[in-house]
Design an enzyme around this catalytic site. Sequence first.
Site, PDB file in Angstrom:
ATOM      1  N   ASP A  13      63.365  11.678 -19.772  1.00 34.07           N
ATOM      2  CA  ASP A  13      64.798  11.212 -19.271  1.00 34.07           C
ATOM      3  C   ASP A  13      65.312  12.664 -18.883  1.00 34.07           C
ATOM      4  OD1 ASP A  13      64.400   8.512 -19.727  1.00 34.07           O
ATOM      5  OD2 ASP A  13      64.843   8.800 -21.623  1.00 34.07           O
ATOM      6  N   LYS A  16      62.541  13.616 -14.208  1.00 33.30           N
ATOM      7  CA  LYS A  16      61.424  13.921 -13.488  1.00 33.30           C
ATOM      8  C   LYS A  16      61.284  13.270 -11.918  1.00 33.30           C
ATOM      9  CE  LYS A  16      58.652  12.205 -16.881  1.00 33.30           C
ATOM     10  NZ  LYS A  16      59.672  12.140 -17.739  1.00 33.30           N
ATOM     11  N   GLY A  42      61.010   4.772 -17.182  1.00 31.20           N
ATOM     12  CA  GLY A  42      61.885   4.262 -16.468  1.00 31.20           C
ATOM     13  C   GLY A  42      62.388   5.582 -15.422  1.00 31.20           C
ATOM     14  N   HIS A  43      61.812   5.653 -14.315  1.00 27.25           N
ATOM     15  CA  HIS A  43      62.293   6.733 -13.418  1.00 27.25           C
ATOM     16  C   HIS A  43      63.389   6.650 -12.452  1.00 27.25           C
ATOM     17  CE1 HIS A  43      58.115   8.798 -14.212  1.00 27.25           C
ATOM     18  NE2 HIS A  43      58.665   8.524 -15.359  1.00 27.25           N
ATOM     19  N   GLN A 176      57.206  10.030 -19.561  1.00 25.26           N
ATOM     20  CA  GLN A 176      57.642  10.356 -21.008  1.00 25.26           C
ATOM     21  C   GLN A 176      57.769  12.021 -21.101  1.00 25.26           C
ATOM     22  OE1 GLN A 176      55.105   7.706 -21.322  1.00 25.26           O
ATOM     23  NE2 GLN A 176      56.717   6.564 -20.715  1.00 25.26           N
TER      24      GLN A 176
HETATM   25  P1  IMP Z   1      56.801   3.388 -26.427  1.00 23.98           P
HETATM   26  O1  IMP Z   1      56.335   4.320 -25.572  1.00 23.98           O
HETATM   27  O2  IMP Z   1      57.362   2.058 -25.935  1.00 23.98           O
HETATM   28  O3  IMP Z   1      55.601   2.895 -27.643  1.00 23.98           O
HETATM   29  O4  IMP Z   1      58.008   4.139 -27.302  1.00 23.98           O
HETATM   30  C1  IMP Z   1      57.732   4.863 -28.010  1.00 23.98           C
HETATM   31  C2  IMP Z   1      58.860   6.139 -28.229  1.00 23.98           C
HETATM   32  O5  IMP Z   1      58.849   6.625 -27.043  1.00 23.98           O
HETATM   33  C3  IMP Z   1      60.209   5.523 -28.362  1.00 23.98           C
HETATM   34  O6  IMP Z   1      60.909   6.338 -28.998  1.00 23.98           O
HETATM   35  C4  IMP Z   1      60.644   5.212 -27.050  1.00 23.98           C
HETATM   36  O7  IMP Z   1      62.149   5.107 -26.943  1.00 23.98           O
HETATM   37  C5  IMP Z   1      60.338   6.686 -26.229  1.00 23.98           C
HETATM   38  N1  IMP Z   1      59.681   6.253 -24.741  1.00 23.98           N
HETATM   39  C6  IMP Z   1      58.769   5.692 -24.031  1.00 23.98           C
HETATM   40  N2  IMP Z   1      59.030   5.516 -23.001  1.00 23.98           N
HETATM   41  C7  IMP Z   1      60.099   6.586 -22.758  1.00 23.98           C
HETATM   42  C8  IMP Z   1      60.821   6.944 -21.672  1.00 23.98           C
HETATM   43  O8  IMP Z   1      60.186   6.799 -20.287  1.00 23.98           O
HETATM   44  N3  IMP Z   1      62.114   7.792 -21.906  1.00 23.98           N
HETATM   45  C9  IMP Z   1      62.402   8.276 -22.842  1.00 23.98           C
HETATM   46  N4  IMP Z   1      61.817   7.805 -24.202  1.00 23.98           N
HETATM   47  C10 IMP Z   1      60.777   6.938 -23.866  1.00 23.98           C
HETATM   48 MG    MG Z   2      63.384   7.655 -17.967  1.00 23.44          MG
END
Ligand code: IMP
Ligand code: MG
Length: 330
Positions: A13, A16, A42-43, A176
Amino acid sequence: MIADVVVDLQYGDCGKGKITHYLCKYKKYTHVLRYNGGCNAGHTIFHEGKKFVTHHIPAGVFFGIKSIIGSGCVVSPKHFFQELEELKAGGIETDGLVFIAGNAHVITDDHISQESDETEIGTTRRGNGPAYSAKYARTGTLARDVPELQPYIINLYEEFHGSNRAKPIILCEGAQGFGLDIDHGDYPYVTSSHCTVAGALLNGIPHTWVRDVWGVAKIYETYVGSKDFEPEDEVFSHIRDVGKEYGATTGRPRQCNWMDFSLVEKALAINKVTKLVFNKMDVLREVDQWKLINDGELIDFEQETRMTSWIEENLPGDMEVFFSGSRYRI
Ligand code: IMP
Ligand code: MG
């Protein structure tokens, strides 16, 4: 053959989407490759005045560039088709532009239901961890074996290394961020994939192709997940409101803190960043506080220019630095 890589230096977040969109517009790429993660990402992208949130599909699609979900990703067919529909409904041409590496893994309904009440890590509950678990347990399903995905399947080796191919110029779009990386992040509060430049190389990109590594950071930090992250201080609610810091995928409020400069330094070194962007300068301007944490100590700069000069002085000299916001170049 050239590959530029976009990596996030904090907890996702950091913007990117904005930087990838900017690069697609101004540099001549033949391909954009998403190299890790699934629809947990989520971009947020503003294209010709319209807001789009993409989860799986790389930003190249907005500019008619071949957009590939790479072998380092996990794909939910349901979310993939939903996203194609959303893009089409928003007037974006996707035909013949969107592809999935045949050896990407699939997020099944079962993976999603395994995560339906997960609270320990605070995942996005999109089946990301279970899909990667299945991949490494060697019980997973490859995208190329799913009949409905057949029209989108691509062989990355043929595409990038096959004979008779035009020389690829690839933008590798990470998902991420460094603080969520399975190896370098704050385990177990991490995601299940590789969020560094190394993750891009895992998709069959030779290291010698890498030209620029664009490191994207935010001038403050946010994190979504179960660990306690936000210190008690009203200022962080203010930052959250001004910065609209709510999850693009789940809508959850993001916890906020001042930028941890030591974390950024570590991410810069491990990714060997050549171009560095600090996003969301406008948010701190509105909040009118200029602080960061270095080696565990809070530094209060009182003024924007004091903070930006300090940052420039304390960064390694071999990278270009951009501050992003209304008074800056990007
Ligand atoms: P998962 O990737 O859904 O398994 O989540 C693992 C951790 O990564 C959690 O703390 C999520 O909130 C965080 N996370 C996963 N994808 C994103 C993203 O695109 N942006 C911010 N945090 C993310
Ligand atoms: Mg995002």
